[in-house]
Motif scaffolding. Structure first.
Motif, PDB file in Angstrom:
ATOM      1  N   LEU A  60      -0.008   6.030 -13.425  1.00  0.00           N
ATOM      2  CA  LEU A  60      -1.013   7.004 -13.835  1.00  0.00           C
ATOM      3  C   LEU A  60      -0.484   8.105 -14.735  1.00  0.00           C
ATOM      4  O   LEU A  60      -1.217   8.660 -15.547  1.00  0.00           O
ATOM      5  N   ALA A  61       0.783   8.454 -14.557  1.00  0.00           N
ATOM      6  CA  ALA A  61       1.379   9.578 -15.280  1.00  0.00           C
ATOM      7  C   ALA A  61       2.893   9.440 -15.151  1.00  0.00           C
ATOM      8  O   ALA A  61       3.372   8.618 -14.364  1.00  0.00           O
ATOM      9  N   PRO A  62       3.651  10.229 -15.916  1.00  0.00           N
ATOM     10  CA  PRO A  62       5.107  10.174 -15.719  1.00  0.00           C
ATOM     11  C   PRO A  62       5.452  10.370 -14.235  1.00  0.00           C
ATOM     12  O   PRO A  62       4.893  11.240 -13.576  1.00  0.00           O
ATOM     13  N   LYS A  63       6.300   9.491 -13.716  1.00  0.00           N
ATOM     14  CA  LYS A  63       6.803   9.525 -12.338  1.00  0.00           C
ATOM     15  C   LYS A  63       5.836   8.952 -11.293  1.00  0.00           C
ATOM     16  O   LYS A  63       6.243   8.695 -10.171  1.00  0.00           O
ATOM     17  N   ILE A  64       4.522   8.811 -11.600  1.00  0.00           N
ATOM     18  CA  ILE A  64       3.516   8.535 -10.568  1.00  0.00           C
ATOM     19  C   ILE A  64       2.808   7.190 -10.761  1.00  0.00           C
ATOM     20  O   ILE A  64       2.323   6.883 -11.845  1.00  0.00           O
ATOM     21  N   ALA A  65       2.732   6.419  -9.671  1.00  0.00           N
ATOM     22  CA  ALA A  65       1.979   5.160  -9.688  1.00  0.00           C
ATOM     23  C   ALA A  65       1.035   5.087  -8.498  1.00  0.00           C
ATOM     24  O   ALA A  65       1.293   5.687  -7.450  1.00  0.00           O
ATOM     25  N   MET A  66      -0.058   4.352  -8.678  1.00  0.00           N
ATOM     26  CA  MET A  66      -0.995   4.110  -7.583  1.00  0.00           C
ATOM     27  C   MET A  66      -1.414   2.629  -7.608  1.00  0.00           C
ATOM     28  O   MET A  66      -2.500   2.277  -8.067  1.00  0.00           O
ATOM     29  N   PRO A  67      -0.516   1.755  -7.111  1.00  0.00           N
ATOM     30  CA  PRO A  67      -0.872   0.332  -7.066  1.00  0.00           C
ATOM     31  C   PRO A  67      -2.108   0.114  -6.198  1.00  0.00           C
ATOM     32  O   PRO A  67      -2.259   0.735  -5.138  1.00  0.00           O
ATOM     33  N   HIS A  68      -2.992  -0.766  -6.668  1.00  0.00           N
ATOM     34  CA  HIS A  68      -4.201  -1.068  -5.918  1.00  0.00           C
ATOM     35  C   HIS A  68      -4.822  -2.341  -6.484  1.00  0.00           C
ATOM     36  O   HIS A  68      -4.536  -2.721  -7.610  1.00  0.00           O
ATOM     37  N   ALA A  69      -5.647  -2.959  -5.677  1.00  0.00           N
ATOM     38  CA  ALA A  69      -6.432  -4.114  -6.112  1.00  0.00           C
ATOM     39  C   ALA A  69      -7.843  -3.914  -5.550  1.00  0.00           C
ATOM     40  O   ALA A  69      -8.156  -2.858  -5.000  1.00  0.00           O
ATOM     41  N   ARG A  70      -8.657  -4.921  -5.660  1.00  0.00           N
ATOM     42  CA  ARG A  70     -10.043  -4.802  -5.184  1.00  0.00           C
ATOM     43  C   ARG A  70     -10.102  -4.999  -3.664  1.00  0.00           C
ATOM     44  O   ARG A  70      -9.284  -5.727  -3.100  1.00  0.00           O
ATOM     45  N   PRO A  71     -11.059  -4.363  -2.996  1.00  0.00           N
ATOM     46  CA  PRO A  71     -11.174  -4.506  -1.538  1.00  0.00           C
ATOM     47  C   PRO A  71     -11.229  -5.964  -1.081  1.00  0.00           C
ATOM     48  O   PRO A  71     -10.590  -6.341  -0.095  1.00  0.00           O
ATOM     49  N   GLU A  72     -11.946  -6.788  -1.843  1.00  0.00           N
ATOM     50  CA  GLU A  72     -12.096  -8.203  -1.447  1.00  0.00           C
ATOM     51  C   GLU A  72     -10.814  -9.015  -1.638  1.00  0.00           C
ATOM     52  O   GLU A  72     -10.738 -10.174  -1.234  1.00  0.00           O
ATOM     53  N   ASP A  73      -9.780  -8.393  -2.213  1.00  0.00           N
ATOM     54  CA  ASP A  73      -8.503  -9.087  -2.379  1.00  0.00           C
ATOM     55  C   ASP A  73      -7.651  -9.075  -1.111  1.00  0.00           C
ATOM     56  O   ASP A  73      -6.517  -9.557  -1.126  1.00  0.00           O
ATOM     57  N   GLY A  74      -8.171  -8.501  -0.020  1.00  0.00           N
ATOM     58  CA  GLY A  74      -7.427  -8.588   1.234  1.00  0.00           C
ATOM     59  C   GLY A  74      -7.205  -7.287   1.971  1.00  0.00           C
ATOM     60  O   GLY A  74      -6.187  -7.131   2.644  1.00  0.00           O
ATOM     61  N   VAL A  75      -8.139  -6.337   1.871  1.00  0.00           N
ATOM     62  CA  VAL A  75      -8.015  -5.089   2.631  1.00  0.00           C
ATOM     63  C   VAL A  75      -8.660  -5.271   4.005  1.00  0.00           C
ATOM     64  O   VAL A  75      -9.819  -5.659   4.104  1.00  0.00           O
ATOM     65  N   ASN A  76      -7.907  -5.000   5.061  1.00  0.00           N
ATOM     66  CA  ASN A  76      -8.428  -5.071   6.429  1.00  0.00           C
ATOM     67  C   ASN A  76      -8.837  -3.705   6.957  1.00  0.00           C
ATOM     68  O   ASN A  76      -9.685  -3.602   7.830  1.00  0.00           O
ATOM     69  N   LYS A  77      -8.173  -2.664   6.457  1.00  0.00           N
ATOM     70  CA  LYS A  77      -8.438  -1.310   6.929  1.00  0.00           C
ATOM     71  C   LYS A  77      -8.070  -0.333   5.817  1.00  0.00           C
ATOM     72  O   LYS A  77      -7.036  -0.489   5.171  1.00  0.00           O
ATOM     73  N   ALA A  78      -8.912   0.673   5.602  1.00  0.00           N
ATOM     74  CA  ALA A  78      -8.618   1.687   4.588  1.00  0.00           C
ATOM     75  C   ALA A  78      -7.293   2.360   4.941  1.00  0.00           C
ATOM     76  O   ALA A  78      -7.084   2.772   6.088  1.00  0.00           O
ATOM     77  N   ALA A  79      -6.407   2.438   3.954  1.00  0.00           N
ATOM     78  CA  ALA A  79      -5.078   2.993   4.226  1.00  0.00           C
ATOM     79  C   ALA A  79      -4.379   3.349   2.919  1.00  0.00           C
ATOM     80  O   ALA A  79      -4.781   2.921   1.839  1.00  0.00           O
ATOM     81  N   LEU A  80      -3.319   4.140   3.061  1.00  0.00           N
ATOM     82  CA  LEU A  80      -2.439   4.493   1.953  1.00  0.00           C
ATOM     83  C   LEU A  80      -0.998   4.283   2.403  1.00  0.00           C
ATOM     84  O   LEU A  80      -0.691   4.452   3.579  1.00  0.00           O
ATOM     85  N   GLN A  81      -0.143   3.919   1.459  1.00  0.00           N
ATOM     86  CA  GLN A  81       1.293   3.900   1.720  1.00  0.00           C
ATOM     87  C   GLN A  81       1.977   4.722   0.647  1.00  0.00           C
ATOM     88  O   GLN A  81       1.713   4.546  -0.538  1.00  0.00           O
ATOM     89  N   VAL A  82       2.852   5.622   1.071  1.00  0.00           N
ATOM     90  CA  VAL A  82       3.645   6.424   0.152  1.00  0.00           C
ATOM     91  C   VAL A  82       5.028   5.787   0.029  1.00  0.00           C
ATOM     92  O   VAL A  82       5.658   5.467   1.030  1.00  0.00           O
ATOM     93  N   THR A  83       5.468   5.615  -1.221  1.00  0.00           N
ATOM     94  CA  THR A  83       6.813   5.114  -1.473  1.00  0.00           C
ATOM     95  C   THR A  83       7.489   6.055  -2.457  1.00  0.00           C
ATOM     96  O   THR A  83       6.918   6.372  -3.503  1.00  0.00           O
ATOM     97  N   VAL A  84       8.687   6.514  -2.100  1.00  0.00           N
ATOM     98  CA  VAL A  84       9.494   7.333  -3.001  1.00  0.00           C
ATOM     99  C   VAL A  84      10.679   6.483  -3.438  1.00  0.00           C
ATOM    100  O   VAL A  84      11.428   5.971  -2.607  1.00  0.00           O
ATOM    101  N   PHE A  85      10.797   6.302  -4.753  1.00  0.00           N
ATOM    102  CA  PHE A  85      11.926   5.577  -5.326  1.00  0.00           C
ATOM    103  C   PHE A  85      12.941   6.615  -5.796  1.00  0.00           C
ATOM    104  O   PHE A  85      12.771   7.223  -6.851  1.00  0.00           O
TER     105      PHE A  85
END
Length: 149
Positions: A60-85
């Protein structure tokens, strides 16, 4: 609902690996969501496939990403995961450079995550907090920052 409620205590990964491939980095950004059954393996595969098709759409911007796909691609529960590289990762975004902070979004439908997106936008716009998350040495430090959103 706060961002932290969707992340929980076990939704944060601090990665110290270097020279990760795009696929290896994406595996890490979905690891806790998969482990906890919040998404299916098909969700991660959908992100990888979309990347192959159109590139790093989720950087989305320098340093920042928000990987995501469509709900029908396999989401069982609304959630977020934070990853720091800690060493950054090259996700092939020509405009934004290496990613240090990633929040993987798993939404149940197109509408319910609007509040979450608004809270994330507020966080992403706060460079001090983004830099503090990247610099954090512990999950507890990251949690303290996230609880503000």
């Amino acid at each position: 609902m706060s961002i932290f409620n969707l992340i929980g205590d076990n939704g944060i990964v601090i990665c110290n690996e270097e020279n990760l491939s795009v696929d290896a980095a994406l595996d890490i950004t979905c690891s806790k969501l998969l482990e906890q059954g919040k998404v299916e393996a098909s969700y991660l595969e959908a992100i990888k496939e979309k990347h192959k098709e159109i590139g790093a759409y989720y950087v989305l911007a320098p340093k920042i990403a928000m990987p995501h796909a469509r709900p029908e691609d396999g989401v069982n529960k609304a959630a977020l995961q934070v990853t720091v590289f800690k060493n950054g990762v090259d996700l092939e975004s020509e405009d934004n450079g290496d990613v240090y902070f990633s929040i993987t979004l798993a939404a149940m439908d197109s509408d319910s995550h609007i509040q979450t997106i608004m809270a994330l936008a507020e966080l992403f716009q706060n460079e001090d907090d983004v830099d503090a998350i990247i610099a954090a040495e512990s999950k507890a430090e990251i949690i303290e920052i996230l609880k503000k959103y």
